[in-house]
Design a protein around this motif. Structure first.
Motif, PDB file in Angstrom:
ATOM      1  N   ASN A  99       0.754  -1.293   0.123  1.00  0.00           N
ATOM      2  CA  ASN A  99       0.009  -0.163   0.010  1.00  0.00           C
ATOM      3  C   ASN A  99       0.969   1.305  -0.020  1.00  0.00           C
ATOM      4  O   ASN A  99       2.055   1.152   0.460  1.00  0.00           O
ATOM      5  N   ARG A 137       1.138  -7.474   8.803  1.00  0.00           N
ATOM      6  CA  ARG A 137       0.219  -6.175   8.870  1.00  0.00           C
ATOM      7  C   ARG A 137      -0.735  -6.177   9.983  1.00  0.00           C
ATOM      8  O   ARG A 137      -1.637  -6.978   9.866  1.00  0.00           O
ATOM      9  N   HIS A 139      -2.945  -4.039  10.940  1.00  0.00           N
ATOM     10  CA  HIS A 139      -4.198  -3.398  10.733  1.00  0.00           C
ATOM     11  C   HIS A 139      -4.518  -3.611   9.247  1.00  0.00           C
ATOM     12  O   HIS A 139      -3.751  -3.427   8.694  1.00  0.00           O
ATOM     13  N   PRO A 140      -5.582  -4.091   9.084  1.00  0.00           N
ATOM     14  CA  PRO A 140      -6.054  -4.173   7.629  1.00  0.00           C
ATOM     15  C   PRO A 140      -5.928  -2.790   6.930  1.00  0.00           C
ATOM     16  O   PRO A 140      -6.479  -1.742   7.570  1.00  0.00           O
ATOM     17  N   MET A 163     -11.883  -1.869   2.669  1.00  0.00           N
ATOM     18  CA  MET A 163     -11.024  -2.418   3.451  1.00  0.00           C
ATOM     19  C   MET A 163     -10.647  -3.844   2.949  1.00  0.00           C
ATOM     20  O   MET A 163     -11.646  -4.438   2.832  1.00  0.00           O
ATOM     21  N   ARG A 164      -9.358  -4.140   2.948  1.00  0.00           N
ATOM     22  CA  ARG A 164      -8.967  -5.436   2.688  1.00  0.00           C
ATOM     23  C   ARG A 164      -8.918  -6.315   3.970  1.00  0.00           C
ATOM     24  O   ARG A 164      -8.275  -6.101   4.854  1.00  0.00           O
ATOM     25  N   TYR A 165      -9.348  -7.456   3.759  1.00  0.00           N
ATOM     26  CA  TYR A 165      -8.968  -8.523   5.023  1.00  0.00           C
ATOM     27  C   TYR A 165      -8.968  -9.965   4.306  1.00  0.00           C
ATOM     28  O   TYR A 165     -10.072 -10.410   3.987  1.00  0.00           O
ATOM     29  N   GLY A 166      -7.915 -10.361   4.355  1.00  0.00           N
ATOM     30  CA  GLY A 166      -7.486 -11.505   3.553  1.00  0.00           C
ATOM     31  C   GLY A 166      -8.126 -11.564   2.102  1.00  0.00           C
ATOM     32  O   GLY A 166      -7.703 -10.561   1.348  1.00  0.00           O
ATOM     33  N   SER A 169     -12.905  -7.819   0.265  1.00  0.00           N
ATOM     34  CA  SER A 169     -12.956  -6.425   0.238  1.00  0.00           C
ATOM     35  C   SER A 169     -14.291  -5.915   0.735  1.00  0.00           C
ATOM     36  O   SER A 169     -15.292  -6.486   0.334  1.00  0.00           O
ATOM     37  N   LEU A 228     -16.760  -8.089   9.895  1.00  0.00           N
ATOM     38  CA  LEU A 228     -15.638  -7.207   9.607  1.00  0.00           C
ATOM     39  C   LEU A 228     -16.202  -5.696   9.687  1.00  0.00           C
ATOM     40  O   LEU A 228     -15.395  -4.857   9.799  1.00  0.00           O
ATOM     41  N   ARG A 235     -11.613   1.127  12.745  1.00  0.00           N
ATOM     42  CA  ARG A 235     -10.435   1.648  11.750  1.00  0.00           C
ATOM     43  C   ARG A 235     -10.742   2.868  11.388  1.00  0.00           C
ATOM     44  O   ARG A 235      -9.969   3.914  11.399  1.00  0.00           O
TER      45      ARG A 235
END
Length: 246
Positions: A99, A137, A139-140, A163-166, A169, A228, A235
């Motif tokens: 990122n 990482r 935080h996502p 937001m990406r989480y694994g 999205s 999520l 966040r």
């Protein structure tokens, strides 16, 4: 098309300028001690939803959804090139996420410089991404653009953040909805909206199975969605409250 020659002329100029930079580095013998990265800050613009709202929209996100300013993958997933002889193997291809917020901690670590401790640093040392290796990482990552409307009136509003989480999205829309006073946050009411609104409406996509983001899984994978949502909300509030009231 208007401005087409200027658009492609600019691409040619960038190519020439970057080539001059690389030649200078090599001629000065700096290549083994210089990390060079070439990438973009956001996705391309292209003609959409009928007549283009811009006369400079000649890019394409390929099969990705959205474009510049969109929270979908087409708005922030971009290619990048990195060269550092002796450290990054030539020809390696990586699909690891890196990122823009990772540049500061990554380059600081490589240079042996401590990152600031008097403020929140969103990025991480992600140099392993250049090697197609995993890294930690905490935080996502999130992407945010406070546009209310940049499309013709008949096109639905665009989301404000992702937001990406694994492989997932999560797409979020801020609430309450901001006024139509202006398109961006530069008006007097924009910062009031940004500093008080929270994501309240959501879409969920599995990028491994659906990188085009055609299938909203919010109803089908409700357990994942409700897991999520509070992560995105916390966040966002942390980022929102840490930012200045500009």
């Amino acid at each position: 098309m208007k401005y087409k020659k200027e658009y492609y002329g600019t691409i040619t100029q960038i190519d020439d300028a970057f080539g001059n930079l690389m030649q200078f580095i090599d001629k000065q013998g700096l290549q083994d001690n210089t990390l060079v990265v070439f990438t973009s800050d956001n996705g391309p613009e292209y003609a959409h939803a009928g007549p283009s709202i811009r006369d400079t929209s000649f890019g394409t996100p390929g099969n990705l959804r959205g474009m510049k300013r969109f929270a979908y993958e087409g708005g922030h997933r971009v290619p990048g090139l990195a060269r550092w002889p002796g450290h990054i193997p030539a020809g390696i291809v990586s699909d690891k996420l890196f990122n823009g917020t990772d540049f500061l901690p990554t380059i600081s670590h490589l240079a042996g410089v401590n990152i600031p401790t008097d403020r929140t640093i969103d990025g991480v040392d992600a140099f392993n991404a250049f090697l197609n290796k995993d890294y930690h990482r905490e935080h996502p990552p999130m992407w945010f653009f406070p546009a209310r409307r940049i499309l013709p009136a008949h096109v639905p509003n665009i989301p404000h953040m992702a937001m990406r989480y694994g492989d997932y999205s999560l797409i979020g829309y801020l609430s309450p909805e901001r006024s139509q006073k202006s398109q961006f946050s530069g008006d007097s009411g924009g910062i009031d909206w940004i500093k008080t609104a929270v994501p309240a409406t959501f879409e969920l996509y599995n990028l491994k199975d659906d990188v085009e983001q055609n299938i909203n899984l919010a109803d089908r994978e409700y357990e994942t969605l409700i897991k999520l949502i509070p992560i995105m909300q916390r966040r966002w509030i942390d980022i929102r409250d840490d930012g200045p009231w500009w």
